[in-house]
Design a protein around this motif. Structure first.
Motif, short mmCIF file in Angstrom:
data_model
loop_
_atom_site.label_atom_id
_atom_site.label_comp_id
_atom_site.label_asym_id
_atom_site.label_seq_id
_atom_site.Cartn_x
_atom_site.Cartn_y
_atom_site.Cartn_z
N PRO A 188 0.82 -1.22 0.00
CA PRO A 188 0.00 0.00 0.00
C PRO A 188 0.85 1.26 0.00
CG PRO A 188 0.06 -0.95 2.19
CD PRO A 188 0.77 -1.93 1.30
N ILE A 189 0.25 2.35 -0.42
CA ILE A 189 0.95 3.63 -0.43
C ILE A 189 1.24 4.11 0.99
CG2 ILE A 189 -1.19 4.97 -0.53
CD1 ILE A 189 0.27 6.97 -2.32
N VAL A 190 0.37 3.75 1.92
CA VAL A 190 0.59 3.97 3.36
C VAL A 190 0.44 2.63 4.04
CG1 VAL A 190 -0.17 5.21 5.43
CG2 VAL A 190 -0.29 6.34 3.19
N ASP A 191 1.33 2.33 4.99
CA ASP A 191 1.39 0.99 5.58
C ASP A 191 0.03 0.48 6.06
OD1 ASP A 191 4.07 1.03 5.05
OD2 ASP A 191 4.67 1.60 7.08
N TRP A 192 -0.70 1.30 6.79
CA TRP A 192 -1.92 0.81 7.43
C TRP A 192 -3.14 0.85 6.52
CZ3 TRP A 192 -5.96 4.18 7.70
CH2 TRP A 192 -5.66 5.54 7.56
N PHE A 193 -2.98 1.31 5.25
CA PHE A 193 -4.12 1.32 4.33
C PHE A 193 -4.60 -0.10 4.03
CE2 PHE A 193 -3.78 5.69 2.03
CZ PHE A 193 -3.99 6.32 3.24
N GLU A 220 6.76 -13.44 16.60
CA GLU A 220 5.59 -12.93 15.88
C GLU A 220 6.04 -12.10 14.69
OE1 GLU A 220 3.20 -10.81 18.61
OE2 GLU A 220 2.45 -12.59 19.64
N GLU A 221 5.29 -12.22 13.60
CA GLU A 221 5.58 -11.46 12.39
C GLU A 221 4.26 -11.13 11.71
OE1 GLU A 221 8.28 -11.78 8.31
OE2 GLU A 221 8.04 -13.51 9.65
N TYR A 222 4.17 -9.94 11.09
CA TYR A 222 2.96 -9.49 10.41
C TYR A 222 3.20 -9.47 8.90
CZ TYR A 222 0.71 -8.14 14.76
OH TYR A 222 0.11 -8.16 16.00
N LYS A 223 2.18 -9.89 8.15
CA LYS A 223 2.26 -9.90 6.69
C LYS A 223 0.93 -9.43 6.10
CE LYS A 223 5.68 -13.59 6.23
NZ LYS A 223 6.01 -14.90 5.60
N TYR A 224 1.01 -8.93 4.85
CA TYR A 224 -0.22 -8.58 4.13
C TYR A 224 -0.84 -9.87 3.57
CZ TYR A 224 1.36 -3.72 4.35
OH TYR A 224 1.75 -2.49 4.79
N SER A 225 -2.00 -9.70 2.97
CA SER A 225 -2.69 -10.88 2.43
C SER A 225 -1.92 -11.52 1.27
CB SER A 225 -4.09 -10.48 1.96
OG SER A 225 -4.01 -9.47 0.96
N GLY A 227 1.28 -12.04 1.30
CA GLY A 227 2.45 -12.71 1.85
C GLY A 227 3.64 -11.82 2.09
N LEU A 228 3.60 -10.57 1.67
CA LEU A 228 4.73 -9.66 1.88
C LEU A 228 4.74 -9.15 3.31
CD1 LEU A 228 4.65 -7.63 -1.47
CD2 LEU A 228 6.07 -9.61 -0.88
N LYS A 229 5.92 -8.81 3.78
CA LYS A 229 6.09 -8.37 5.15
C LYS A 229 5.36 -7.05 5.38
CE LYS A 229 9.63 -7.68 8.68
NZ LYS A 229 11.09 -7.63 8.97
N ALA A 230 4.76 -6.94 6.55
CA ALA A 230 3.96 -5.74 6.87
C ALA A 230 4.22 -5.32 8.31
CB ALA A 230 2.48 -6.03 6.67
N PRO A 231 3.92 -4.08 8.64
CA PRO A 231 4.06 -3.63 10.02
C PRO A 231 2.92 -4.16 10.89
CG PRO A 231 3.18 -1.86 8.69
CD PRO A 231 3.50 -2.98 7.74
N VAL A 232 3.02 -3.90 12.18
CA VAL A 232 1.96 -4.33 13.10
C VAL A 232 0.66 -3.63 12.74
CG1 VAL A 232 1.24 -4.40 15.52
CG2 VAL A 232 3.65 -4.74 14.92
N ASP A 233 -0.42 -4.40 12.71
CA ASP A 233 -1.71 -3.81 12.36
C ASP A 233 -2.20 -2.90 13.49
OD1 ASP A 233 -4.00 -4.24 10.24
OD2 ASP A 233 -4.97 -4.15 12.21
#
Length: 295
Positions: A188-193, A220-225, A227-233
């Protein structure tokens, strides 16, 4: 007839008579019993002891009886007034046309207790002060009750507003991720979008001989749908400040409208900015729902 039968007022005989019900006589003997019972009740009322009257009550009755009597026409005062033309029912002195005079003596209020002069006025004032204090307390309680109701209404309104903001943010994030995937965006253009999901990974076991040799450590690790790495939701919810929720909704809504020509409240994606400006009521919930918007 025996002496016992002639003793109509004996205790045993009257006890039996008093137990008889009052009503229509069924026989001559029953009629006689009812008559005796009636005489017995009258005698009890006649000889019923009365409450003794106190000296103060007796004096009050005599005083009121004396004041209620008009002035005797045989008194010297009345004779002198009669010589001057006074007649019963007339007022004293010359009366003007617009003047109203009394025709009865002024009532006399005689002090019958040991309280000081003016004490009655003071009691009335104290009673009025107590009533006024109670009324003032009731007004304060009513005002406090209204204030509590108003505070409850405001809190309820703020809670509903926060719930609606969270609902709109989640809808925007879901639509934003879907539309970004449609145009081939990887992140996403912004992480939490986009929403991120927690993934638990197990590490290798610790070396043997270590006191935790049989246990494994988890990270613990966070990922987008995708499969790419993502920040904490951030997990937006009603516990967050309203200003923060409004700012987040404004940012993601602006991106959807400017980048995808999509309106979350219309639930439609428009062809161009001109098409959106023509058919979309506006960029806020109030513009779409009017009074249904929660401030």
């Amino acid at each position: 007839m025996s002496d016992e039968e002639d003793d109509y007022m004996s205790a045993d005989f009257l006890q039996g008579v008093s137990d008889q019900p009052v009503g229509i006589a069924k026989s001559r003997a029953h009629k006689r019993q009812l008559q005796i019972h009636s005489r017995f009740e009258e005698s009890r009322e006649t000889f019923k002891p009365k409450r003794p009257i106190s000296h103060a009550e007796r004096e009050k009755e005599r005083r009121e009886e004396a004041l209620a009597k008009p002035i005797s026409q045989e008194s010297k005062g009345f004779a002198l007034m009669a010589k001057m033309g006074f007649k019963p029912g007339m007022t004293l002195g010359k009366q003007r046309e617009d003047e109203i005079r009394i025709t009865e003596p002024i009532s006399v209020d005689i002090k019958g207790n040991r309280k000081g002069l003016g004490h009655e006025v003071e009691e009335v004032q104290e009673r009025n002060d107590r009533v006024e204090a109670v009324m003032q307390k009731m007004k304060e309680q009513a005002a406090k009750h209204e204030e509590l109701i108003d505070d409850y209404s405001k809190r309820r309104k703020m809670d509903n507003n926060a719930k609606q903001l969270v609902k709109d943010i989640r809808a925007c994030r879901k639509v934003c991720e879907e539309l970004d995937h449609r145009i081939g965006k990887k992140i996403p253009i912004v992480d939490w979008f986009w929403r991120s999901y927690k993934v638990v990974q197990e590490e290798t076991e610790a070396p043997k001989g270590y006191y935790r040799s049989r246990e494994t450590e988890k990270e613990e690790e966070y990922k987008y749908s995708n499969g790419l790495k993502a920040p904490v939701d951030p997990n937006y919810d009603v516990s967050m400040p309203t200003e923060e929720l409004e700012d987040a909704l404004s940012k993601i809504n602006t991106y959807l409208r400017d980048g995808h020509f999509y309106c979350v409240w219309c639930g439609a994606e428009y062809c161009s900015p001109e098409d959106m400006a023509e058919h979309c009521p506006g960029s806020t919930r109030r513009a779409h729902h009017g009074d249904d918007d929660h401030e």
